[in-house]
Design a protein around this motif. Sequence first.
Motif, mmCIF file in Angstrom:
data_model
loop_
_atom_site.group_PDB
_atom_site.id
_atom_site.type_symbol
_atom_site.label_atom_id
_atom_site.label_comp_id
_atom_site.label_asym_id
_atom_site.label_seq_id
_atom_site.Cartn_x
_atom_site.Cartn_y
_atom_site.Cartn_z
ATOM 1 N N LYS C 43 123.302 73.843 103.136
ATOM 2 C CA LYS C 43 122.236 73.152 103.865
ATOM 3 C C LYS C 43 122.758 71.834 104.444
ATOM 4 N N ALA C 44 123.544 71.127 103.653
ATOM 5 C CA ALA C 44 124.058 69.827 104.099
ATOM 6 C C ALA C 44 125.065 69.991 105.237
ATOM 7 N N LEU C 45 125.851 71.044 105.186
ATOM 8 C CA LEU C 45 126.869 71.265 106.229
ATOM 9 C C LEU C 45 126.318 72.078 107.404
ATOM 10 N N GLU C 46 125.129 72.621 107.213
ATOM 11 C CA GLU C 46 124.469 73.414 108.272
ATOM 12 C C GLU C 46 125.376 74.534 108.772
ATOM 13 N N THR C 47 125.933 75.275 107.822
ATOM 14 C CA THR C 47 126.865 76.342 108.197
ATOM 15 C C THR C 47 126.261 77.720 107.945
ATOM 16 N N LYS C 48 126.796 78.709 108.633
ATOM 17 C CA LYS C 48 126.353 80.100 108.413
ATOM 18 C C LYS C 48 126.918 80.630 107.099
ATOM 19 N N THR C 49 128.147 80.218 106.790
ATOM 20 C CA THR C 49 128.780 80.668 105.550
ATOM 21 C C THR C 49 128.505 79.665 104.423
ATOM 22 N N VAL C 50 128.710 80.126 103.211
ATOM 23 C CA VAL C 50 128.534 79.229 102.057
ATOM 24 C C VAL C 50 129.822 78.439 101.848
ATOM 25 N N PRO C 51 129.733 77.137 101.797
ATOM 26 C CA PRO C 51 130.944 76.324 101.606
ATOM 27 C C PRO C 51 131.633 76.613 100.263
ATOM 28 N N VAL C 52 132.891 76.237 100.204
ATOM 29 C CA VAL C 52 133.699 76.428 99.000
ATOM 30 C C VAL C 52 133.906 75.068 98.330
ATOM 31 N N ILE C 53 133.795 75.058 97.005
ATOM 32 C CA ILE C 53 134.148 73.854 96.249
ATOM 33 C C ILE C 53 135.498 74.102 95.588
ATOM 34 N N LEU C 54 136.445 73.203 95.809
ATOM 35 C CA LEU C 54 137.706 73.259 95.049
ATOM 36 C C LEU C 54 137.691 72.157 94.002
ATOM 37 N N GLN C 55 138.354 72.417 92.868
ATOM 38 C CA GLN C 55 138.209 71.557 91.691
ATOM 39 C C GLN C 55 139.258 70.444 91.663
ATOM 40 N N GLY C 56 139.324 69.696 92.728
ATOM 41 C CA GLY C 56 140.220 68.554 92.770
ATOM 42 C C GLY C 56 139.864 67.734 93.999
ATOM 43 N N GLU C 57 140.237 66.463 94.000
ATOM 44 C CA GLU C 57 139.816 65.634 95.129
ATOM 45 C C GLU C 57 140.509 66.121 96.402
#
Lengths: 380, 380, 380, 380
Positions: C43-57
């Motif tokens: 929702k925040a990125l307003e994208t069609k795909t679901v964003p990915v979270i990676l576990q590091g900065e």
Amino acid sequence: MTLTTGPVDAYPEVLRALSRTVLYDYDPAFQHFYENVCLKLQKALETKTVPVILQGEPVLGLQAVAASFFNKADIVLNLVSGAYGDGFGEWVRPHCGELLELRTPFNEVIDVEKVRQMLASRPDISVVSICHHDTPSGTINPVAAIGQAVREHGALFVVDAVSSFAGMDIMPEPCCVDMFVTGPNKCMGCPPGLTILGVSERAWKKMHANPTAPRDSVLSILDWEHAWKAGQPFPYTPSVSEINALDAGLDRYLEEGPQAVWTRHDLTARACRAGIKAAGLEIWAAHDSIASPTTTVVRLPQTVTDTDVLEVARRRYGVIFSIGRGETKGRVIRIGHMGPTAQPIYAVAGLAALCGALGELGVDVDAGAACAAALSVIRQ
Amino acid sequence: MTLTTGPVDAYPEVLRALSRTVLYDYDPAFQHFYENVCLKLQKALETKTVPVILQGEPVLGLQAVAASFFNKADIVLNLVSGAYGDGFGEWVRPHCGELLELRTPFNEVIDVEKVRQMLASRPDISVVSICHHDTPSGTINPVAAIGQAVREHGALFVVDAVSSFAGMDIMPEPCCVDMFVTGPNKCMGCPPGLTILGVSERAWKKMHANPTAPRDSVLSILDWEHAWKAGQPFPYTPSVSEINALDAGLDRYLEEGPQAVWTRHDLTARACRAGIKAAGLEIWAAHDSIASPTTTVVRLPQTVTDTDVLEVARRRYGVIFSIGRGETKGRVIRIGHMGPTAQPIYAVAGLAALCGALGELGVDVDAGAACAAALSVIRQ
Amino acid sequence: MTLTTGPVDAYPEVLRALSRTVLYDYDPAFQHFYENVCLKLQKALETKTVPVILQGEPVLGLQAVAASFFNKADIVLNLVSGAYGDGFGEWVRPHCGELLELRTPFNEVIDVEKVRQMLASRPDISVVSICHHDTPSGTINPVAAIGQAVREHGALFVVDAVSSFAGMDIMPEPCCVDMFVTGPNKCMGCPPGLTILGVSERAWKKMHANPTAPRDSVLSILDWEHAWKAGQPFPYTPSVSEINALDAGLDRYLEEGPQAVWTRHDLTARACRAGIKAAGLEIWAAHDSIASPTTTVVRLPQTVTDTDVLEVARRRYGVIFSIGRGETKGRVIRIGHMGPTAQPIYAVAGLAALCGALGELGVDVDAGAACAAALSVIRQ
Amino acid sequence: MTLTTGPVDAYPEVLRALSRTVLYDYDPAFQHFYENVCLKLQKALETKTVPVILQGEPVLGLQAVAASFFNKADIVLNLVSGAYGDGFGEWVRPHCGELLELRTPFNEVIDVEKVRQMLASRPDISVVSICHHDTPSGTINPVAAIGQAVREHGALFVVDAVSSFAGMDIMPEPCCVDMFVTGPNKCMGCPPGLTILGVSERAWKKMHANPTAPRDSVLSILDWEHAWKAGQPFPYTPSVSEINALDAGLDRYLEEGPQAVWTRHDLTARACRAGIKAAGLEIWAAHDSIASPTTTVVRLPQTVTDTDVLEVARRRYGVIFSIGRGETKGRVIRIGHMGPTAQPIYAVAGLAALCGALGELGVDVDAGAACAAALSVIRQ
């Protein structure tokens, strides 16, 4: 693991809410927040009026009620089935005209018929008061039926529901309660520091007409009548962090659903009582039907002292229990089922710690049977 | 950004302490913790006796003092230089034999010589009371000198140091104070909800001898005399989370060092006052030498209302100020320098927000000069 | 007061969320929670795909992109207007076939026309990469226009928006971005420890077809493709507490409203730049129109060192700034306007501290004019 | 109640530490804090060198070790007694010259004599690696004895002690370990998100000499060699909040005392195993002497599935367990005893929930006997 009758450990979301920014009480953001908390309280108490928050734990609330609600014109019938009911009479006595008492052994509860008889014999009784759940006894008075009798008589009804509200189905209006005293620090899983008052319109009228009701005092209830409204002044600074905690406690209670919360309190207590009996121990309450869903009071074998049991349970199992109070002092151990520990697995843990401690102190208890019996209740 | 005179925002470590596990009050771990907090308080107040914690914000404390300390045999001299000093007299009046007052305009402070004269003229004065820092005026009374005079006279001395203690060098014993009332929710950067009492041995003796001192009451101080000792019962449940907060507040205060804490309060206030004057505005206090290091009270130009200034400062700059109280109500804006905001950069932020708001409301203020003057003080 | 370009202090609600219970990653409660966080990110990125979270900065994210997205068949055009854009090329170089660069002085931004010319001259360019906001320069590249050119050319577009996303209007899809790298630890006011990737369908296709894309590795993006769905396994344990924080940061961002958040970042930066100029100092960026709303980079007078300025600002005013990096190292001070400090009053505080420190170090700056100019922008 | 093998719930003081202010990594306050955390780590690991923190959970650490420590000149002997030991070989394989394996059934542990034979038969083995505690099997390898053999052989020794360190007596130097990989998210009761590496001087030398050891990469260990010293740069932004948590976890560990912590892990596991057997169930480990003090792996009766057991235990008792992994997947339930739940009462709660769930699923288990047997161990 704190399995006491209060203070109990707070829900994690309540602990986090305690660490919210401390707002200035006249910051409009706080004023609206405070109003909102009061409206949530109204939802939780299902009352027509907006409940009052007093800025001290329920001992303040009970004293404020004694001072604000009663006056010398009152003939009060105080119903006593335990230590807290007893104590409330002492706070009321100096403020009222006459204090009558109807007492019952502290392992029994008040008989509605006797209340009706007493009311019939003294038509001048203007207020009836009772402690719904006297935790030192772990017994639940039949407040709904008594409230009906009081209403028919035409008196007002004051109920201390500090340790029962939010742990079972007890609401002021269906029980004809005019002054309903409770707090967030028991079944709502908040820290001690506030009183919640459900005040009927008749109770407000009585307090307004009471010439001795305190004003400009921490014992005043009237001072707080309109304080819940954003834009109205507070009589003095509210305990901002405690209000933050109450807000989170209310959210949790309303989101989980009161019925669901009551059900797990009840299941935990039933599992605990089954375990106590299977262990070969006795419940203080004369019968199961009056035993509290929020506290299990266990009669101690005469060969051990309560403080020894507490010490071993704490040292060996990390479990903290409460001891008795008043008449039950030295004779019982109290296991609380309130808020976050009102979950059946804590009944098993409590039974294990209690039986373990008693066993170590030489009492012949069947810990295995206790745990098995509790599990059997949980599984049903 | 909360720049009020309290509640002020709490230190981050205090907020975290608020979220500590809520212990049962009779858990030995809590009992030792409570004792330890009281001993830290003793260190902070530098007293021979262990201070008392009451479970409500200082309004409870002041009422408890009025009820517990005074009796009909007392001739009381109440020194009044502001709204809180005034109000304290009203709480004391019903409890004492005679209430005398020495008043000064609310932008001035009490003159020690006049106190001496009053004492000389009424040798029967048994208690003298004063508010050290009346925040609605932002002025500091010369409590040490007055205390000396009171001691020489042979009377007891009651001081409200709620909004000055921990923000400046004010300790009960060097000022000959017998009853020292303060709280953690101002310069200690804790939430509101507790009173701290420094009680001299003479004060304990007086309360013990006082037949009207409350017992079994939230207004009782005597009930709490021994409660600080682990193993002693609490009169009623203490506000566990507030005690957790106080513990962290005390640790911070003692670790940073009282002198360092006072210095930054003072520097912040001096920077703020310099800015106010450079902006073309006026301080309420008649002279700088009596202005408080914990609150700056700014006289408002007559063309604006206090509530308008508050609203613009909040909406546009996110800064919350306090307004006046009693005589100063409607005439001033109060900027607090307490606890976490007693750091000079907050003086600049406060000046910017105040000047910005006033400018927007049509007042001709020199915001740049205000900020520059504050910076110039800070840099020295 | 941390006015850096990151890590920045977290919002209070984020700090509280960090203290949530640590759930087991295979607890269904956590699995649904994780899915929910990913959907909020979408929702925040307003994208069609679901964003990915990676576990590091984001350093992990940028390396993972370099390894997963690029391969030897790629001709890459890396657009360089600052230190981070420069560095990204170094990570990509070993993974791609050829690395082309279009560079601009580091106080300027990339010219779209030059990008078009470059693309026209090299039809084989398959990927274009850019850093949207290079914080060491405080400049904003015209990503939307460049993205349009890249899309027309038929290449894929990789954008590092770590320090701009959530502080201004930058979304992957309107800018034709295929791989959008950002993180919660800048304008979202969360702690460092996670990367957020907006991945277009074309980017997924490219990575699936990439024989050198890592699998079973912390550098793998593909491993995480379906991990957002409750019931799907995690490649390895996610950073539970960081996800808790991100959840709260997203709630805050979406509830306050992205537009409102961007507006206050922009206003804070504009007030800051106005103050810098009024003080007699210079912005690093060649013109105001390319200056960042989330960081103000101030050119230092040659008579002082950056570390001296930092030290004085911290010691005297309690304000922490960032210094330069790469080409700007030793030549600038960076003032961050990100997350909780992206509020105009912090621009004033930052200006006061910077001017105060410079003044103390002998630079002739007009602190009053700086504050006044900032206030004047805020008031408009 | 989370009784898993990790993530486990964090200690309350760790949760509070997570909500500490997020400091800028180049703030001197943070730099000194980081150094201090590293020195506390050194104290906990009892090493001559200062341990390294990597900014990702131990999967990052194990990959970083594979890439940084090994090179094509290495002949590696990987000792495999479970799923994690097995997996580590896969990470090492592409980096080394030859990968030898010594395997044992996954309910057994490595036999030191076989290691000695293998080393004797292959004098060219340069590195030996092992997983100390393979949680999917719940077994503990004899690392001290193996380390002695490895040191005599002249090889270097790499040990994964992720789920054993801080839960039992395992330290790198007495076991001749050169690269010791662990993390705060198991027995230290911190959240997942960091790796801790104990690196011997020989290991540093080996990595320095390794031409393929990564630099400027999240997989680099060398980049972090000096980062612990205040004033030295960080290779990239550390996970500030995770470091805050680790600090609190270390304080708790060192203040409680490692021996005391290990003792309660051991007691909890022994109580649990006694209960499992008394219930009529079986431990996965072939004999008690190799069973882990931090995880109890219970062989499931064939009539039930692991996911059904998990679901019932969670829904009915609020207890979360782990299932198996690799060879034990589908065949076991894992009960964690790590950090805050490494207290005997949680063994009873876990047994109750497991037996309750199995009973409800039709398995004939004696829950009462299980609880009684556990209590009997605890009481000794």
